[in-house]
Scaffold this motif. Structure first.
Motif, PDB file in Angstrom:
ATOM      1  N   VAL A 516       0.853  -1.190   0.000  1.00  0.00           N
ATOM      2  CA  VAL A 516       0.000   0.000   0.000  1.00  0.00           C
ATOM      3  C   VAL A 516       0.889   1.240   0.000  1.00  0.00           C
ATOM      4  O   VAL A 516       2.032   1.188   0.436  1.00  0.00           O
ATOM      5  N   GLU A 517       0.352   2.347  -0.508  1.00  0.00           N
ATOM      6  CA  GLU A 517       1.100   3.601  -0.438  1.00  0.00           C
ATOM      7  C   GLU A 517       0.518   4.461   0.685  1.00  0.00           C
ATOM      8  O   GLU A 517      -0.699   4.616   0.790  1.00  0.00           O
ATOM      9  N   ALA A 518       1.417   4.962   1.501  1.00  0.00           N
ATOM     10  CA  ALA A 518       0.976   5.843   2.594  1.00  0.00           C
ATOM     11  C   ALA A 518       0.927   7.266   2.073  1.00  0.00           C
ATOM     12  O   ALA A 518       1.905   7.769   1.525  1.00  0.00           O
ATOM     13  N   VAL A 574       6.382   5.025   1.203  1.00  0.00           N
ATOM     14  CA  VAL A 574       6.329   6.393   1.720  1.00  0.00           C
ATOM     15  C   VAL A 574       7.002   7.301   0.708  1.00  0.00           C
ATOM     16  O   VAL A 574       8.014   6.926   0.106  1.00  0.00           O
ATOM     17  N   ASN A 575       6.440   8.470   0.500  1.00  0.00           N
ATOM     18  CA  ASN A 575       6.997   9.424  -0.469  1.00  0.00           C
ATOM     19  C   ASN A 575       8.112  10.269   0.153  1.00  0.00           C
ATOM     20  O   ASN A 575       7.960  10.790   1.255  1.00  0.00           O
ATOM     21  N   LEU A 576       9.213  10.379  -0.564  1.00  0.00           N
ATOM     22  CA  LEU A 576      10.316  11.239  -0.099  1.00  0.00           C
ATOM     23  C   LEU A 576      10.321  12.511  -0.928  1.00  0.00           C
ATOM     24  O   LEU A 576       9.708  12.584  -1.989  1.00  0.00           O
ATOM     25  N   LEU A 606      10.432   3.290  -0.484  1.00  0.00           N
ATOM     26  CA  LEU A 606      10.491   4.744  -0.518  1.00  0.00           C
ATOM     27  C   LEU A 606      10.354   5.197  -1.963  1.00  0.00           C
ATOM     28  O   LEU A 606      11.025   4.670  -2.855  1.00  0.00           O
ATOM     29  N   GLU A 607       9.474   6.181  -2.184  1.00  0.00           N
ATOM     30  CA  GLU A 607       9.224   6.678  -3.541  1.00  0.00           C
ATOM     31  C   GLU A 607       9.895   8.031  -3.709  1.00  0.00           C
ATOM     32  O   GLU A 607       9.723   8.913  -2.877  1.00  0.00           O
ATOM     33  N   VAL A 608      10.669   8.154  -4.789  1.00  0.00           N
ATOM     34  CA  VAL A 608      11.303   9.449  -5.069  1.00  0.00           C
ATOM     35  C   VAL A 608      11.013   9.822  -6.523  1.00  0.00           C
ATOM     36  O   VAL A 608      10.896   8.950  -7.374  1.00  0.00           O
ATOM     37  N   ILE A 636      10.764   4.802  -8.344  1.00  0.00           N
ATOM     38  CA  ILE A 636      10.752   6.138  -8.958  1.00  0.00           C
ATOM     39  C   ILE A 636       9.296   6.500  -9.201  1.00  0.00           C
ATOM     40  O   ILE A 636       8.562   5.784  -9.894  1.00  0.00           O
ATOM     41  N   ASP A 637       8.909   7.605  -8.568  1.00  0.00           N
ATOM     42  CA  ASP A 637       7.510   8.053  -8.595  1.00  0.00           C
ATOM     43  C   ASP A 637       7.309   8.949  -9.815  1.00  0.00           C
ATOM     44  O   ASP A 637       8.267   9.549 -10.318  1.00  0.00           O
ATOM     45  N   ASP A 638       6.069   9.072 -10.248  1.00  0.00           N
ATOM     46  CA  ASP A 638       5.712   9.997 -11.344  1.00  0.00           C
ATOM     47  C   ASP A 638       6.633   9.799 -12.552  1.00  0.00           C
ATOM     48  O   ASP A 638       7.043  10.772 -13.191  1.00  0.00           O
ATOM     49  N   ILE A 657       9.415   1.170 -10.857  1.00  0.00           N
ATOM     50  CA  ILE A 657       9.057   2.477 -11.416  1.00  0.00           C
ATOM     51  C   ILE A 657       7.538   2.600 -11.436  1.00  0.00           C
ATOM     52  O   ILE A 657       6.824   1.629 -11.684  1.00  0.00           O
ATOM     53  N   LYS A 658       7.073   3.828 -11.139  1.00  0.00           N
ATOM     54  CA  LYS A 658       5.628   4.068 -11.111  1.00  0.00           C
ATOM     55  C   LYS A 658       5.290   5.033 -12.241  1.00  0.00           C
ATOM     56  O   LYS A 658       5.723   6.196 -12.224  1.00  0.00           O
ATOM     57  N   ILE A 659       4.549   4.508 -13.209  1.00  0.00           N
ATOM     58  CA  ILE A 659       4.183   5.338 -14.360  1.00  0.00           C
ATOM     59  C   ILE A 659       3.231   6.428 -13.881  1.00  0.00           C
ATOM     60  O   ILE A 659       2.230   6.147 -13.217  1.00  0.00           O
ATOM     61  N   ALA A 693       1.421   0.950 -12.390  1.00  0.00           N
ATOM     62  CA  ALA A 693       0.663   2.004 -13.066  1.00  0.00           C
ATOM     63  C   ALA A 693      -0.171   2.735 -12.028  1.00  0.00           C
ATOM     64  O   ALA A 693      -0.908   2.113 -11.268  1.00  0.00           O
ATOM     65  N   GLU A 694      -0.023   4.077 -11.991  1.00  0.00           N
ATOM     66  CA  GLU A 694      -0.805   4.892 -11.057  1.00  0.00           C
ATOM     67  C   GLU A 694      -2.055   5.381 -11.775  1.00  0.00           C
ATOM     68  O   GLU A 694      -2.103   5.415 -12.993  1.00  0.00           O
ATOM     69  N   GLY A 695      -3.038   5.794 -11.030  1.00  0.00           N
ATOM     70  CA  GLY A 695      -4.217   6.465 -11.609  1.00  0.00           C
ATOM     71  C   GLY A 695      -5.097   5.518 -12.416  1.00  0.00           C
ATOM     72  O   GLY A 695      -5.697   5.917 -13.416  1.00  0.00           O
TER      73      GLY A 695
HETATM   74 CA    CA Z   1       3.865   8.427  -4.595  1.00  0.00          CA
END
Ligand code: CA
Ligand code: C2E
Ligand code: CA
Length: 749
Positions: A516-518, A574-576, A606-608, A636-638, A657-659, A693-695
């Motif tokens: 899960v993403e916090a 967790v997002n950094l 950790l997402e950066v 890697i976020d976004d 990696i997160k698209i 894949a996000e969204g």
């Molecule tokens: Ca994120």
């Protein structure tokens, strides 16, 4: 033998015999008086007799015989008695007939009735101390002059006996009092000395001998002051002297005395003058050993001083610490306001300190820090402050500047001081530093703001790769709303108003949720739930993001631990932000939090973002490598929104990696987005990375992504970010591992 009239010879013989008997009774006063009463009655042939002693205003009957027994209270006021007339005149009193005699008052007459009485005084020296009274019935055996004379003789005999016994008794009482005093004096644990007015000891008790480790023989006859240490001697002598001159009722002080052997001992001295009619002649001094208490006090004081120093200084370099740094700024601000001068607050961060620590060890790192501290201190004025704020961060306060530009020579001196390599383990190490500077009054007028702005400037100069930078007002618009937000956010952190919501990520093939993403939210007391877009950017600019991120990591680990304890294994991401990647201390803090919550590094991701890494690629790489070494997963976020090169990405220890959701959302309409999604999935596959894949909002995109071979999906289609308990419920009530609508799609296929 009442009523028997005796001849003079008989009387005399009886008196002589009485005298003998009295001598035989010895020192027993009660016996003597009983005897006298009995004889008085016998010799005069009276009906009753009593012996009274005067005690102040009271007549005390000590012996009584015949009719007198029980007629009176043993103690009664002298004023109502007949005896008072004999006592006052010192003459025997004969009242032949009480009836009609004015000296017998109403009350007495009621008691005595119709009688005749004699009352003769008893003497001790010139003083009347009592009386002998005899009474007879006046009608039949009236007492007469002869009886009076007989009694007078008898009283002389008795007076002598009473005086003798009284003296013996007084001596006995005195001896008892002295014995009691001796016991106190000899047994007291407090030293007691009697000194004459020259301060010479006349008498000392054993406690004094013990305290001074000197026998009484060597103390008595000598000035006491010679046992007081030189520094306190004058004060003690003055105190004793004042007492002898009659000044003051007593004195007390603490002083040190020197025993015959061993170290000086602290004593509490209290002295009073012995009251004497013609002024004091002797002084009694009490001396209590308070050495232990004094020692404890001294130790406490020393400890307090050490504590105070420790509380305000860095133990490694001895420089002021953060607390004292702030205090010095506040102090310098007061001065600047008074004198209308400027003031520079600077933060200095060493650029590659972490490398030294890692490759050469902490001892080498410490050595380097000490040398940096020494060199910087050396080129600063005494009125400047150099503080160590922690890690490789130093703080400077430079007061009394005419203008902001006056800070530049100081910066130049520091740079120059650090130019020469520092030798550690015989290796010459080059030290570079980034210095961020804020000036009062241009950039702020309180310590907090100046430190914070110097911090912003320091990160600016790290980003730009320059060695120093002033705070840039234009780049960081001071905005009242923003400043209150910062203050509020700081409070929110302290009060725990930030809460986490969790959004599940599911495997596209099986629907299984393993992580899960916090996502942080601010449960604002007035504004309700505030979303991160309204406060994360401010936190990033002000440095608050450091504590905020740690707060989120800790909250996430605490939740992960709670789930694990419930049998739910979920990794949490967790997002950094960019700042976290510049902070070489961050990985160690993460490691500590993992340990605190007993969580495996694997359960934390950790997402950066790419842009965060690009702020300082080298440093980011170092921090990420460190985190990855711990075993923490990195994502890697976004992805797709930044411009990082593939070559750079390859060097990083990335797991996932997160698209970015914009591509996923646009996938349905725009051809480009679909291409980007497809090529990202391929890229991930080639690099051996998980692709998320996000969204993902619709069943349609869920299916498209699965077809493209994308591994994991996250989005409203599965669930919005929700509080932890809601997520757990959602996971439980989910029919199987697949989202319901996807299941039907799979079934239909
Ligand atoms: Ca994120
Ligand atoms: P993000 O890391 O890209 O987080 C995902 C954001 O997309 C979340 O917004 C989430 O609610 C939203 N989202 C999820 N699924 C969908 C979907 O299907 N459609 C659409 N349109 N949006 C979806 P949120 O929670 O408002 O977070 C916004 C950003 O705030 C995050 O973007 C992240 O960059 C930042 N953020 C959130 N929490 C933290 C944190 O703890 N630390 C840091 N540094 N940043 C955080
Ligand atoms: Ca994202």
């Amino acid at each position: 033998m009442p009523g028997v009239s005796r001849s003079s010879e008989q009387r005399l013989a009886l008196i002589v015999e009485t005298q003998r008997e009295l001598a035989a009774a010895g020192d027993d006063l009660e016996a003597v008086m009983a005897l006298v009463a009995a004889r008085s009655q016998e010799i005069t042939g009276a009906d009753g007799a009593m012996v009274n002693l005067v005690e102040g205003d009271v007549l005390h009957t000590r012996a009584v015989t015949g009719v007198a027994a029980g007629a009176f209270d043993a103690r009664r006021p002298l004023s109502g008695s007949v005896a008072r007339f004999a006592i006052r005149s010192g003459q025997p009193l004969l009242i032949e007939e009480t009836i009609g005699d004015r000296r017998i008052d109403q009350e007495l007459r009621a008691k005595v009735g119709d009688r005749s009485l004699i009352c003769v005084p008893l003497f001790h020296g010139p003083q009347v101390v009592g009386t002998i009274n005899v009474v007879s019935r006046s009608a039949t055996e009236r007492l007469n002059e002869e009886d009076r004379r007989t009694l007078e003789v008898l009283s002389a005999v008795l007076s002598a006996a009473v005086s003798h016994v009284a003296e013996v008794e007084a001596r006995r009482a005195q001896a008892a009092a002295i014995a009691r005093f001796r016991t106190l004096f000899d047994g007291a644990s407090i030293g007691i000395l009697r000194l004459d007015c020259d301060g010479v000891a006349v008498e000392v008790n054993p406690a004094v001998e013990q305290l001074l480790r000197t026998e009484a023989g060597r103390l008595v006859g000598r000035p006491f002051a010679q046992h007081v240490v030189a520094g306190d001697r004058a004060a003690v002598a003055r105190g004793l002297d004042d007492l002898c001159r009659g000044a003051g009722g007593g004195f007390s002080m603490e002083a040190r005395v020197r025993p015959a052997t061993g170290d000086p001992v602290w004593v509490a001295l209290r002295a009073v003058a012995e009251a004497q009619p013609r002024g004091p002649v002797f002084v009694v001094a009490m001396m209590e050993n308070i050495d232990e208490r004094k020692r404890a006090e001294a130790e406490l004081l020393r400890q307090a001083r050490v504590n105070e120093h420790q509380a305000l200084h860095d133990p490694l370099t001895g420089l002021p610490n953060r607390v004292l740094f702030s205090e010095r700024i506040a102090q310098a601000l007061r001065q600047a306001r008074r004198e209308g001068t400027r003031l520079a607050v600077a933060l200095m961060d060493l650029d590659r300190f972490k490398e030294v620590n890692d490759s050469l060890g902490h001892a080498a790192g410490d050595q380097l820090l000490c040398e940096v501290a020494r060199r910087v201190r050396e080129v600063m004025r005494a009125s400047d402050t150099v503080a160590r704020l922690g890690g490789d961060e130093f703080g400077l306060v430079v007061p009394e500047l005419a203008g902001a530009q006056d800070a530049l020579p100081v910066i130049a001196r520091i740079r120059e001081a650090l130019e020469r390599p520092i030798r550690v383990h015989s290796l010459p190490l080059a030290v570079e530093a980034s210095i961020g500077i804020a000036i009062y009054p241009e950039h702020g007028d309180d310590a907090q703001t100046l430190i914070q702005r110097a911090d912003v400037a320091m990160y600016d100069c790290k980003r730009e790769g320059s060695s120093h930078a002033f705070y840039d007002c234009a780049g960081h618009e001071p905005d009242v709303g923003r400043l209150t937000l910062v203050a509020e956010l700081r409070r929110a952190l302290a009060r725990g108003e930030l809460v986490l919501h969790y959004q599940p990520k599911a495997a596209l093939d099986s629907g299984e949720v393993r992580s899960v993403e916090a996502l942080v939210r601010w449960q604002h007391p007035e504004r309700g739930l505030v979303y991160p877009d309204s406060f994360i950017p401010v936190a990033q600019e002000t440095g608050l993001i450091g504590p905020l991120t740690l707060y989120v990591v800790e909250a996430a680990l605490r939740q992960g631990r709670a789930w694990r304890d419930q049998g739910l294994e979920l990794a949490i991401s967790v997002n950094l932000s960019a700042r976290n990647l510049l902070d070489c201390g961050f990985p160690a803090q993460v490691a500590a939090l993992l340990a605190r919550w007993g969580m495996q590094a694997r359960s934390l991701e950790l997402e950066v973002t790419e842009s965060a890494m690009l702020a300082n690629p080298k440093r980011a790489k170092r921090v990420l490598t460190e985190l990855s070494r711990l075993g923490v997963r990195l994502a890697i976020d976004d992805f797709g929104t930044g411009y990082s090169s593939l070559a750079y990405l390859r060097q990083l220890p990335i797991d996932e990696i997160k698209i970015d959701r914009s591509f996923v959302l646009g996938m349905a309409q725009q051809g480009d987005d679909a291409v980007i999604v497809r090529s990202t999935v391929d890229l991930g596959r080639n690099l051996g990375l998980d692709v998320v894949a996000e969204g993902v909002e619709t069943l349609d995109s869920w299916n498209r992504l699965r077809e493209l071979g994308c591994g994991v999906a996250q989005g409203y289609f599965l669930s919005r970010p929700v509080p932890a308990d809601e997520l757990a419920r959602w996971l439980q009530t989910r029919p199987g591992v697949m989202p319901p609508s996807a299941r039907s799609a799979v079934d239909a296929a």
